[in-house]
Scaffold this active site. Structure first.
Site, PDB file in Angstrom:
ATOM      1  N   ARG A   1       0.845  -1.194   0.000  1.00  0.00           N
ATOM      2  CA  ARG A   1       0.000   0.000   0.000  1.00  0.00           C
ATOM      3  C   ARG A   1       0.879   1.243   0.000  1.00  0.00           C
ATOM      4  NH1 ARG A   1      -3.048  -2.696  -1.831  1.00  0.00           N
ATOM      5  NH2 ARG A   1      -5.080  -3.445  -1.112  1.00  0.00           N
TER       6      ARG A   1
ATOM      7  N   GLU B   1      -3.189   8.296  -5.946  1.00  0.00           N
ATOM      8  CA  GLU B   1      -3.230   7.621  -7.248  1.00  0.00           C
ATOM      9  C   GLU B   1      -4.353   8.202  -8.094  1.00  0.00           C
ATOM     10  OE1 GLU B   1      -3.502   3.405  -6.608  1.00  0.00           O
ATOM     11  OE2 GLU B   1      -1.541   3.275  -5.652  1.00  0.00           O
TER      12      GLU B   1
ATOM     13  N   HIS C   1      -0.008   0.845 -10.238  1.00  0.00           N
ATOM     14  CA  HIS C   1      -0.825  -0.056  -9.405  1.00  0.00           C
ATOM     15  C   HIS C   1      -1.340  -1.217 -10.267  1.00  0.00           C
ATOM     16  CE1 HIS C   1      -3.399  -0.167  -5.525  1.00  0.00           C
ATOM     17  NE2 HIS C   1      -3.186  -1.393  -5.984  1.00  0.00           N
TER      18      HIS C   1
END
Length: 311
Positions: A224, A253, A272
């Protein structure tokens, strides 16, 4: 493969409300007051929809992370939350090995030199017999460890419960507790972060811990984005204490275009995407359909999230 009729074999009624990633949550077009199952983007959904769906008993997240939905009301409710834990472990492990190898073999420099038509020898390091510390040694960490052992690496796993080992096959040479994380950092040539999003992991890798990493070591984060203090990592990457980093997750993000990570020559930025694979949809849908059948039959569900822990 998974058409609406597949679900209707189990459910009396199915409603699909499209929600494009990055777009605001759409307003529901139907009455949701009688529905009791919700499938949603757990990493991004704050569950405002529950105001219109008061009979929901089970929420399934199509991501392993469920932090956005774990507000106080949900934590104290009887609503069951499940996620896709396990479905993404192998792709993330494969991505991690790709990043470890790329950092060790100087791939970022190779690509820049190719673009600039610059022919020069590139320093590399030996992966075999090097030490990798996997912080967050659970499902994903286990799959990473298996692949690291195949490369001849020494593997240290670091987890909350160090006494818990895989009965059939344990790839880690050593498993240490989270209270020994500084020792793991100082011993490892590569550090892999595979931590969940919790209050305890927020700003986990700060300046103090980064400076305890072995000088010239490498960092890979597939857990994370909140686990790393960006400014502290940038400083350690810039002064050479950390030789390089491969980062797949970020606190914000998409990563802002003016973020320094984009410009650092010893950083690999991926969007990601470590979880992704050509079989991702098949895996997550198979799990959800299995759980849907269990729910319909009144049986315990798989992958139930411990809401107080956050994973």
């Amino acid at each position: 493969m998974y058409r609406k009729n597949t679900f209707k074999e189990i459910c009396s009624e199915v409603i699909i409300e499209p929600w494009e990633f990055g777009e605001p949550e759409p307003e529901s077009t139907v009455d949701l007051s009688e529905f009791n199952v919700l499938y949603t983007m757990g990493l991004h959904d704050n569950l405002n929809i529950l105001k219109k769906a008061s009979k929901i008993k089970w929420i399934h997240s199509d991501s392993a992370g469920v932090e956005a939905m774990l507000n106080e009301d949900i934590q104290n409710s009887d609503v069951t939350i499940t996620n896709v834990k396990g479905c993404t472990s192998v792709p993330i492990a494969e991505h991690t090995i790709a990043m470890l190898s790329s950092l060790a073999r100087g791939v970022p420099t190779i690509i820049r030199n190719q673009i600039n038509k610059n022919w020069m020898e590139i320093p590399v390091i030996y992966i075999e017999k090097s030490t990798v510390g996997i912080i967050g040694y659970v499902h994903i960490g286990f799959e990473i460890a298996k692949r690291c052992k195949a490369l001849g690496m020494r593997v240290i796993g670091c987890r909350r419960n160090p006494d818990k080992k895989n009965k059939e096959y344990e790839p880690a040479d050593l498993i240490m507790g989270m209270d020994q994380v500084d020792e793991v950092l100082s011993q490892s040539d590569f550090i892999v972060l595979a931590l969940p999003f919790t209050k305890e992991t927020s700003n986990f890798l700060n300046k103090e811990r980064l400076n305890k990493m072995k000088k010239g070591s490498y960092l890979v984060n597939v857990g994370r984005g909140n686990t790393i203090v960006d400014g502290d990592l940038i400083e350690c990457l810039s002064n050479g204490h950390i030789a390089g980093a491969a980062l797949d997750v970020f606190e914000v993000e998409p990563l802002p275009k003016d973020h320094p990570f984009w410009q650092l020559e010893n950083v690999i930025v991926s969007p990601h995407n470590a979880y992704n694979s050509s079989k991702h949809l098949d895996r997550v849908m198979e799990l959800f359909l299995q759980n849907l059948k269990l729910f319909s039959d009144g049986k315990p569900l798989m992958n139930v999230v411990e809401k107080k822990l956050g994973y």
